[in-house]
Design an enzyme around this catalytic site. Sequence first.
Site, mmCIF file in Angstrom:
data_model
loop_
_atom_site.group_PDB
_atom_site.id
_atom_site.type_symbol
_atom_site.label_atom_id
_atom_site.label_comp_id
_atom_site.label_asym_id
_atom_site.label_seq_id
_atom_site.Cartn_x
_atom_site.Cartn_y
_atom_site.Cartn_z
ATOM 1 C CD GLU A 1 -2.808 -0.876 0.215
ATOM 2 O OE1 GLU A 1 -3.187 0.206 -0.008
ATOM 3 O OE2 GLU A 1 -3.645 -1.939 0.166
ATOM 4 C CB CYS B 1 -1.544 7.107 1.780
ATOM 5 S SG CYS B 1 -2.975 6.016 3.513
HETATM 6 P P1 NAP Z 1 8.480 4.388 4.322
HETATM 7 O O1 NAP Z 1 9.756 5.280 4.357
HETATM 8 O O2 NAP Z 1 8.626 3.824 2.900
HETATM 9 O O3 NAP Z 1 8.325 3.284 5.836
HETATM 10 C C1 NAP Z 1 7.732 2.088 5.270
HETATM 11 C C2 NAP Z 1 8.122 1.404 6.190
HETATM 12 O O4 NAP Z 1 9.151 0.700 5.451
HETATM 13 C C3 NAP Z 1 8.538 1.807 7.870
HETATM 14 O O5 NAP Z 1 8.474 0.929 8.604
HETATM 15 C C4 NAP Z 1 9.925 1.815 6.787
HETATM 16 O O6 NAP Z 1 11.123 1.168 8.243
HETATM 17 C C5 NAP Z 1 10.321 0.585 6.094
HETATM 18 N N1 NAP Z 1 11.544 0.248 5.702
HETATM 19 C C6 NAP Z 1 11.792 1.806 5.174
HETATM 20 N N2 NAP Z 1 12.577 1.608 4.090
HETATM 21 C C7 NAP Z 1 12.906 -0.456 4.474
HETATM 22 C C8 NAP Z 1 13.242 -1.527 3.412
HETATM 23 N N3 NAP Z 1 14.569 -0.976 3.112
HETATM 24 N N4 NAP Z 1 12.425 -3.079 4.021
HETATM 25 C C9 NAP Z 1 12.187 -2.696 4.456
HETATM 26 N N5 NAP Z 1 11.277 -1.953 5.403
HETATM 27 C C10 NAP Z 1 11.894 -0.543 5.199
HETATM 28 O O7 NAP Z 1 6.948 5.380 4.492
HETATM 29 P P2 NAP Z 1 7.232 6.643 5.417
HETATM 30 O O8 NAP Z 1 7.757 7.611 5.320
HETATM 31 O O9 NAP Z 1 6.920 5.704 7.034
HETATM 32 O O10 NAP Z 1 5.412 6.770 5.295
HETATM 33 C C11 NAP Z 1 4.898 7.920 4.567
HETATM 34 C C12 NAP Z 1 4.500 7.383 2.911
HETATM 35 O O11 NAP Z 1 3.724 6.461 3.477
HETATM 36 C C13 NAP Z 1 3.982 8.148 2.211
HETATM 37 O O12 NAP Z 1 4.449 7.758 0.943
HETATM 38 C C14 NAP Z 1 2.292 7.622 2.098
HETATM 39 O O13 NAP Z 1 2.026 7.945 1.047
HETATM 40 C C15 NAP Z 1 2.442 6.105 2.408
HETATM 41 N N6 NAP Z 1 1.290 5.890 3.169
HETATM 42 C C16 NAP Z 1 0.601 4.937 1.884
HETATM 43 C C17 NAP Z 1 -1.106 4.137 2.999
HETATM 44 C C18 NAP Z 1 -1.671 3.330 2.390
HETATM 45 O O14 NAP Z 1 -2.576 3.005 2.832
HETATM 46 N N7 NAP Z 1 -1.559 3.357 1.443
HETATM 47 C C19 NAP Z 1 -1.256 4.776 4.367
HETATM 48 C C20 NAP Z 1 0.102 4.726 5.003
HETATM 49 C C21 NAP Z 1 1.234 6.227 4.238
HETATM 50 P P3 NAP Z 1 11.789 2.769 9.454
HETATM 51 O O15 NAP Z 1 10.641 3.899 9.602
HETATM 52 O O16 NAP Z 1 12.114 2.417 10.145
HETATM 53 O O17 NAP Z 1 12.522 3.259 7.755
#
Ligand code: NAP
Length: 720
Positions: A299, A338
């Site tokens: 997602e 999101c």
């Molecule tokens: P993110 O940086 O992609 O991180 C999401 C999750 O992935 C975090 O738990 C992060 O851990 C983990 N992660 C990061 N690098 C990783 C890797 N190499 N391997 C495995 N896991 C890894 O996103 P975010 O900044 O937390 O969230 C914001 C984004 O999420 C926005 O773009 C938003 O649009 C999107 N979002 C989408 C939805 C949906 O339902 N579609 C809902 C909410 C948010 P760490 O934090 O420890 O790095």
Amino acid sequence: MTTVHNAQRGPREARERPGCRSPAGSRPRRVLSLPASAGQNGCMVRRIESYAVERWVRPVGDGRVLRDAVTGEPVAELGQPGADPEAMLRHAREVGGPSLRELGFHERAAILKSLALHLNDRRDELYDLSLQSGATRRDAVFDVDGGIGVLFSYSSRGRRELPAGNVVLDGPTEPLGKGGTFVGRHVYVPRRGVAVQINAFNFPVWGLLEKLAPAFLAGLPTIVKPATPTAWIAEAAVRQLLDAGLPPGALQLWVGSPDGLLEALDGQDQVAFTGSAATARHLRSHPALVARGVRVTTETDSLNASILGPDAVPGTPELDLFVKQVVVEMTVKAGQKCTAIRRAFVPRPRMRDVTDAIAERLGRVVVGNPRDPDVTMGALVSVEHRDDVRRGVAALAAAAAPVIGDPGRVETRGADPERGAFVAPLLLRADEPERPEPHRIEAFGPVATLMPYDSVDHVVRLAALGEGSLVASIVSHDPGFVRDIVLGLAPYHGRLLVLDRADAAEQTGHGSPLPTLVHGGPGRAGGSEELGGIRSVLHHMQRTAVQGSPDALVAATGAWTGGAATADDGVHPFRKTFLELGVGDRIVGGPRTISDADIAHFAAFTGDRFYAHTDDEAAAANPFFGRRVAHGYLVLAFAAGLFVDPAPGPVLANYGLDNLRFLAPTYPGDAITVALTAKELTPRPNQDYGEVRWDAVVTNQDGVVVATYDVLTLVARERA
Ligand code: NAP
């Protein structure tokens, strides 16, 4: 029998040391049961722990300090996970899975309800912690209550819509051979692995619960990995869940990089990810996940659109609804949603009106410390994230100019704008809407771009430039416009909200995913689905096609199917209690001849004088019948008269029919026979009765099937 136990409790609280500054405007307060260590400035900083193999595990190594988004004060520290990923996976597979599968859907659904009630009583603790992430009370309610609502919803659906036990039948039995001895049926069964759930920072509670609930209901143990920026809130929610009582191994918490976990997953496991499209790409191509065929659902980010209809001119409710909704979506959670509206499409002649109206509303937004009751928009989650948003706005500047708000300047109430992660709400305007930037760049904050459109085709094309989004809204009271836009946008979206004066009072909002409707979207939005009621439970199960004889299918599924053995021990099945009944128990009633007088009486008695039952000449001209026929409802009523045992007994009520089909006409003089066979027995949790689904087949004197249907009854478990 599985025991549901409370997690080993850690130290109950950490207090701030004398001399440490409290967050501005707040009184020192108790915080959740979290261990603490001395932070850089001598203050007590909570070290966020993992929960592995039934105990809380302290992190190891140097920590990263997480700061209050408003004050900049340290609130928690994150180290390397001190837990052993392989031991956690083993525990989930060998203890968690079996302990969950020892229960059935109904028992797990009941546990979800107890979790919801437990969290509901402790919401304030989570609201308090959320303040430190910059969230206002309204934002925290959205996250916390929204998550609790998902638990309640899955609990209720699990008890109402899933069967007892752990097997879900999918669709009818498919005949595979002419003789009826070879058939096939799809079943869903719990997988034997673990769900690794990687969450985004913006919904530390909702994100955790909306993934946990369906996995738990499906019988799959969870290892949750929260996002770093809000991990202390997710940790607190996990502590509450464990305090409420969960089967052993059902839930573990991994705080830190998930690489060690991912390396050790196999084909029974699944990864459910929420976050940025960039991280999703990394996961989808992760060598260990690809090599072992691990299920990955993603997602991701999404450039959601809202479209104002041409009918929404100044003075209409729709123009006001559109403006209000854009402002709400920009400011709730400071736009860190999101599903927030990133692209607002407006008929070209309306651009000025809409800009002015949004400016007027945004002028009323008070940015600042969410602990101040007058503040209506809090901070972003961190100053690092604020800088990301500013970079996003700078990149958007190639196509869109700010019309309201300044990305570099913000006035704050009750907070120092230099120390906190504040940005002002920012409305951009792109007069050349085909430029790629607004359709590609997600500035994950209170930022939206207004764009003009010229026609239905034009706006559908523009919305599709987002390459797949979670949601779009159409604000219009014109049915023709609504139809064209809904059908044009549907292939590119997971959810569409049509907003107008008719649903304005009840609608749940552009940005609110609901547990009953699917959440997810194609393409850039991740290409997966979450929620959507029981659909989401089934995503966590294995669908298997089972082929064999009807008896083999009955043995495997526990449900009777046509062609399988039946039992008639001389006792009418309506005289048997729920516990005495077996699938395959059958009663055959009839024959009963249907006379002209029966049909005339039925027509007069019910008032159903449809010509096919009452008018020889008109019936003869009917392409299906050729002559007068009995009412279908007469056939059903007479069939009931043939199979019902009238005396008071274990059968308590008939509560409906499913799958009714009339397959051949019944003519005056025909004699019908009915075979009624107990097909599925479903205990009702906490009730002294169960549901019995009966297979009913009505045939005529030539053995032709004239009607098939399922009869649904409620039957007492035991004799009174
Ligand atoms: P993110 O940086 O992609 O991180 C999401 C999750 O992935 C975090 O738990 C992060 O851990 C983990 N992660 C990061 N690098 C990783 C890797 N190499 N391997 C495995 N896991 C890894 O996103 P975010 O900044 O937390 O969230 C914001 C984004 O999420 C926005 O773009 C938003 O649009 C999107 N979002 C989408 C939805 C949906 O339902 N579609 C809902 C909410 C948010 P760490 O934090 O420890 O790095």
